[in-house]
Design a protein around this motif. Structure first.
Motif, short mmCIF file in Angstrom:
data_model
loop_
_atom_site.label_atom_id
_atom_site.label_comp_id
_atom_site.label_asym_id
_atom_site.label_seq_id
_atom_site.Cartn_x
_atom_site.Cartn_y
_atom_site.Cartn_z
N LEU A 28 14.08 -25.74 33.25
CA LEU A 28 14.49 -24.97 32.07
C LEU A 28 13.43 -23.96 31.64
N PHE A 29 12.21 -24.42 31.39
CA PHE A 29 11.18 -23.53 30.84
C PHE A 29 10.54 -22.62 31.89
N HIS A 30 10.27 -23.17 33.10
CA HIS A 30 9.58 -22.37 34.13
C HIS A 30 10.54 -21.42 34.84
N GLN A 31 11.74 -21.91 35.18
CA GLN A 31 12.61 -21.13 36.04
C GLN A 31 13.73 -20.40 35.30
N ILE A 32 14.51 -21.11 34.50
CA ILE A 32 15.66 -20.46 33.86
C ILE A 32 15.22 -19.55 32.71
N ILE A 35 9.68 -18.91 30.22
CA ILE A 35 8.81 -18.71 29.06
C ILE A 35 7.39 -19.21 29.30
N HIS A 36 7.18 -19.95 30.38
CA HIS A 36 5.83 -20.28 30.82
C HIS A 36 5.88 -20.78 32.25
N ASN A 37 4.70 -20.81 32.87
CA ASN A 37 4.52 -21.40 34.19
C ASN A 37 3.36 -22.39 34.08
N VAL A 119 4.29 -23.67 25.33
CA VAL A 119 5.74 -23.72 25.46
C VAL A 119 6.32 -22.32 25.55
N VAL A 120 5.91 -21.44 24.65
CA VAL A 120 6.32 -20.03 24.72
C VAL A 120 5.03 -19.24 24.94
N GLU A 121 4.77 -18.92 26.19
CA GLU A 121 3.48 -18.34 26.57
C GLU A 121 3.15 -17.05 25.82
N ARG A 122 4.12 -16.17 25.61
CA ARG A 122 3.83 -14.91 24.95
C ARG A 122 3.35 -15.10 23.52
N LEU A 123 3.65 -16.26 22.91
CA LEU A 123 3.17 -16.56 21.55
C LEU A 123 1.80 -17.22 21.55
N GLY A 124 1.35 -17.71 22.73
CA GLY A 124 0.11 -18.47 22.79
C GLY A 124 0.31 -19.80 22.07
N PRO A 125 -0.78 -20.39 21.56
CA PRO A 125 -0.62 -21.64 20.81
C PRO A 125 0.28 -21.38 19.61
N SER A 126 1.34 -22.18 19.48
CA SER A 126 2.29 -21.93 18.40
C SER A 126 2.93 -23.24 17.95
N ASP A 129 4.45 -25.66 20.57
CA ASP A 129 3.65 -26.68 21.23
C ASP A 129 3.69 -28.00 20.44
N TRP A 130 3.71 -27.88 19.12
CA TRP A 130 3.79 -29.07 18.27
C TRP A 130 5.20 -29.66 18.27
N VAL A 131 6.22 -28.80 18.32
CA VAL A 131 7.60 -29.29 18.40
C VAL A 131 7.79 -30.10 19.68
N PHE A 132 7.17 -29.64 20.77
CA PHE A 132 7.24 -30.35 22.05
C PHE A 132 6.64 -31.75 21.91
#
Length: 152
Positions: A28-32, A35-37, A119-126, A129-132
């Motif tokens: 989901l996050f890496h491929q579809i 939003i991050h790798n 989790v959302v790389e373009r936002l950096g630490p956000s 990451d805590w929701v995860f």
């Protein structure tokens, strides 16, 4: 179901849950959503070389979670023994416990301690990451409670 058999089923379910949580994360996050790798906070995938390095480490990650899932399937097969029935609520709880454990461990290590990606790389630490991490706690707690209930 005797205690040793219950523990064996829970161990199998946790392993499969860890693997399935990893697959959902990677697919989901890496491929579809892309939003991050695996290493995107350290090696941005904005060049061909950066994208290739991240793709290789995403593949290593997928190979690892495949191995954990295969281990869980083998453990489940072994735990099942001669019994045709695996308690559904307990096994489902073990899957959630494993998935939540994956989110907690991966989130703490990769997002917070090593900062390999967010989790959302373009936002950096956000907040994501805590929701995860919170999702990990919620899944693990729900799973733990379900593994403690007796199936009817």
């Amino acid at each position: 179901m005797i205690a040793d058999a219950r523990r064996a089923v829970v161990r199998a379910g946790v392993a499969i849950g860890i693997g399935m949580g990893g697959f959902v994360d990677g697919i989901l996050f890496h491929q579809i959503l892309q939003i991050h790798n695996m290493l995107s906070a350290r090696i941005p995938p904005d060049t061909l070389v950066g994208a290739k390095v991240n793709m290789v480490w995403d593949g290593v990650f997928h190979a690892f979670v495949w191995g954990v899932t295969a281990l869980g399937v083998a453990l489940l097969w072994r735990a099942r023994g001669g019994s045709a029935r695996v308690p559904g609520r307990m096994f489902g709880g073990a899957l959630l416990l494993g998935w939540g454990s994956f989110n907690l461990i991966e989130g703490v290590i990769d997002h917070h301690l090593l900062a390999l990606h967010h989790v959302v790389e373009r936002l950096g630490p956000s907040v994501w990451d805590w929701v995860f991490l919170v999702s990990g706690v919620a899944l693990a707690a729900t799973g733990w409670m379900l593994t403690r209930q007796i199936d009817s």
